[in-house]
Write an enzyme that holds these catalytic residues in place. Structure first.
Site, PDB file in Angstrom:
ATOM      1  N   LYS A 179       2.999  44.943  22.490  1.00 56.30           N
ATOM      2  CA  LYS A 179       3.696  43.865  21.773  1.00 56.30           C
ATOM      3  C   LYS A 179       3.098  43.734  20.375  1.00 56.30           C
ATOM      4  CE  LYS A 179       5.049  39.003  22.585  1.00 56.30           C
ATOM      5  NZ  LYS A 179       4.953  37.872  23.535  1.00 56.30           N
ATOM      6  N   SER A 214       9.296  35.767  24.800  1.00 53.78           N
ATOM      7  CA  SER A 214       9.224  36.433  23.522  1.00 53.78           C
ATOM      8  C   SER A 214       8.892  37.926  23.608  1.00 53.78           C
ATOM      9  CB  SER A 214       8.153  35.750  22.669  1.00 53.78           C
ATOM     10  OG  SER A 214       6.892  35.851  23.282  1.00 53.78           O
ATOM     11  N   SER A 258       6.679  34.228  28.573  1.00 57.89           N
ATOM     12  CA  SER A 258       7.120  35.340  27.726  1.00 57.89           C
ATOM     13  C   SER A 258       6.972  36.739  28.296  1.00 57.89           C
ATOM     14  CB  SER A 258       6.395  35.289  26.388  1.00 57.89           C
ATOM     15  OG  SER A 258       7.050  34.387  25.548  1.00 57.89           O
TER      16      SER A 258
HETATM   17  N1  GLN Z   1       9.612  30.533  25.404  1.00 58.48           N
HETATM   18  C1  GLN Z   1       8.390  29.796  25.369  1.00 58.48           C
HETATM   19  C2  GLN Z   1       8.176  29.297  23.956  1.00 58.48           C
HETATM   20  O1  GLN Z   1       9.044  29.426  23.199  1.00 58.48           O
HETATM   21  C3  GLN Z   1       7.257  30.655  25.816  1.00 58.48           C
HETATM   22  C4  GLN Z   1       6.855  31.646  24.830  1.00 58.48           C
HETATM   23  C5  GLN Z   1       5.679  32.465  25.253  1.00 58.48           C
HETATM   24  O2  GLN Z   1       5.335  32.524  26.427  1.00 58.48           O
HETATM   25  N2  GLN Z   1       5.051  33.087  24.289  1.00 58.48           N
HETATM   26  O3  GLN Z   1       7.166  28.791  23.616  1.00 58.48           O
END
Ligand code: GLN
Length: 475
Positions: free
Chosen positions: A64, A139, A163
């Site tokens: 990532k 994400s 995410s």
């Molecule tokens: N979708 C969640 C957020 O927007 C989690 C994101 C994540 O786990 N990095 O914060």
């Protein structure tokens, strides 16, 4: 043979019998990327060192875009970090280089990991390989899409509120968020430091166990890393769930859960019962507060972590030639105004607000107290069960653009995943079916802290009795 369509453990078997070489596998994966990534857009950029194949087991992997990799450009898919080349490797990258070998490229992500759709990247969206008009989740959407589209064999993601698991669910693959402290976060560009954890996204459960063997372990450079012995996770791949107690969270099966997701998850529960697990309904009374709590704690920590991006030390600097009268302050303002996208700005403002004097007690402190209540619910539940089960996400993959202008509905995507981050416990998403539209559905399992082996065992047994993980999108 299409090497890219195999799992890593299948590739390793081919290496053992000399039916394939790491060079051939890398070449094959790179040509797959060349063929389809213009449509999927899983990668933010490819590695500049794709001729490296001297790893011990040499499996291609996507990282990532938020894990420092020496001398490569790493940006968290944000304009503000364009041009940033870390002078060192993150702990996980170091371990990958020592053990697995081939970093193919850096996967696209929501800017700074803020999001559930991979639409907020400064490079543009990633598309779901099952239906290119839909999001791959986020994400870590680039990591998940790359795995299911056979543009890599393994991927690493980070999970602050879901995410890893939510994109794994939307893309029909396996995604594990390990226990907080199990995998070093040294060199992971921080979003919310009390929640972030790095973990694997893979084509099946065996690959997940193998990648955990590489990345898990104590690291004195991460003060939250825990010095607990690391088991051989492949030993947890036991085909037997007899006597294992599974708690099904009743609060998860309420309004807002898509009917097709419900049907698929209920099917999985029946299957686990048939395989000999004991299933009972449990309650997590504070679970409905998880999303609200998360958006206080996570934004507070994010606003503080993102303060370091000021144009001085990393990436973008907005030209001092434009400076008005305030000198340095103008440079900070211009850089941050141009460098951060809308969602990042929203989070910085929310986080700064909940931490500000006068509101700290009402929001941040209260959020931390509710977090404790959520954790206590789980402690109670784990007195009577070994595994807690929910859907991974309330829906299957939604359309690109569908939620991007409605942050609240986007935030609800993580309604089932956030709990594990708030409590620090491990949780996995595995494929458990498809909707009528042919979109994957994910099943989430959570376990006690440092009991990843339980998750792997139950997931493996379920997977060996189903064929969901064998299906591939046609691209
Ligand atoms: N979708 C969640 C957020 O927007 C989690 C994101 C994540 O786990 N990095 O914060």
């Amino acid at each position: 043979m299409k090497l890219h369509s195999l799992t890593a453990h299948q590739i390793l078997d081919l290496y053992k019998t000399q039916k394939a070489s790491p060079q051939e596998v890398l070449k094959d994966v790179l040509s797959r990327i060349g063929l389809i990534d213009s449509r999927v857009h899983a990668y933010a950029r490819l590695s500049s060192q794709n001729d490296l194949t001297q790893g011990v087991c040499a499996i291609p992997i996507a990282i990532k875009d938020n894990m420092c990799t020496k001398d490569e450009e790493i940006t968290c898919s944000s304009r503000i970090l364009k041009g940033f080349r870390p002078p060192y490797d993150a702990a996980v990258v170091e371990r990958i280089k020592q053990n697995a070998g081939m970093i193919v490229g850096f996967a696209n992500m929501d800017e700074f990991a803020f999001g559930s759709s991979t639409e907020t990247s400064c490079y543009g969206a990633t598309y779901n390989p099952w239906d290119l008009s839909r999001v791959p989740g986020g994400s870590s959407g680039g990591s998940a899409a790359a795995v299911v589209a056979d543009e890599t064999l393994w991927a690493l993601g980070s999970d602050t509120g879901g995410s890893i698991r939510q994109p794994a669910s939307f893309c029909g693959i396996v995604g594990l968020k390990p226990t907080y402290g199990r995998v070093s976060r040294y060199g992971l560009i921080a979003f919310a430091s009390s929640l972030d954890q790095i973990g694997p996204l893979t084509k099946d459960v065996r690959d997940c166990a193998m990648l955990m063997n590489i990345i898990a372990g104590y690291d004195e450079r991460d003060s939250t890393s825990v010095n607990e012995p690391v088991p051989d996770y492949t030993k947890a791949l036991v085909h037997d769930v007899r006597g294992i107690k599974i708690g099904v969270v009743k609060e998860a099966f309420v309004e807002g859960l898509d009917a097709q997701v419900r049907t698929a998850v209920e099917g999985a529960i029946d299957q686990l019962k048939k395989l000999g697990a004991t299933v009972k309904e449990i309650s997590l009374p504070h679970a409905p507060y998880a999303v609200a709590t998360y958006y206080i704690v996570a934004t507070a920590e994010a606003s503080s972590n993102l303060a370091r991006f000021d144009g001085v030390r990393y990436g973008l600097r907005q030209s001092p030639a434009n400076m008005r009268k305030n000198g340095l302050m103008d440079m900070y303002e211009e850089t941050r105004a141009k460098g951060f996208g809308d969602e990042a700005k929203r989070r910085i403002m929310l986080g700064t607000y909940v931490l500000s004097s006068g509101y700290y007690d009402a929001y941040y402190l209260r959020g931390q107290k509710v977090r404790t209540l959520i954790k206590q619910d789980l402690d109670e539940a784990f007195k009577e069960c070994d595994v807690i089960l929910t859907p991974t996400a309330p829906t299957t993959a939604f359309k690109v653009g569908e939620k991007i202008s409605d942050p609240l509905s986007m935030y609800l995507s993580d309604i089932y995943t956030i709990t594990a981050n708030l409590a620090g416990i491990p949780a996995i998403s595995i494929p458990c079916g498809f909707s009528k539209q042919g979109l994957p559905v994910g099943l989430q399992l959570m376990a006690r802290a440092f009991d990843e082996e339980m998750l792997l065992r139950v997931s493996y047994t379920y997977e060996q009795n189903t064929e969901w993980h064998l299906k591939k999108p046609s691209l």
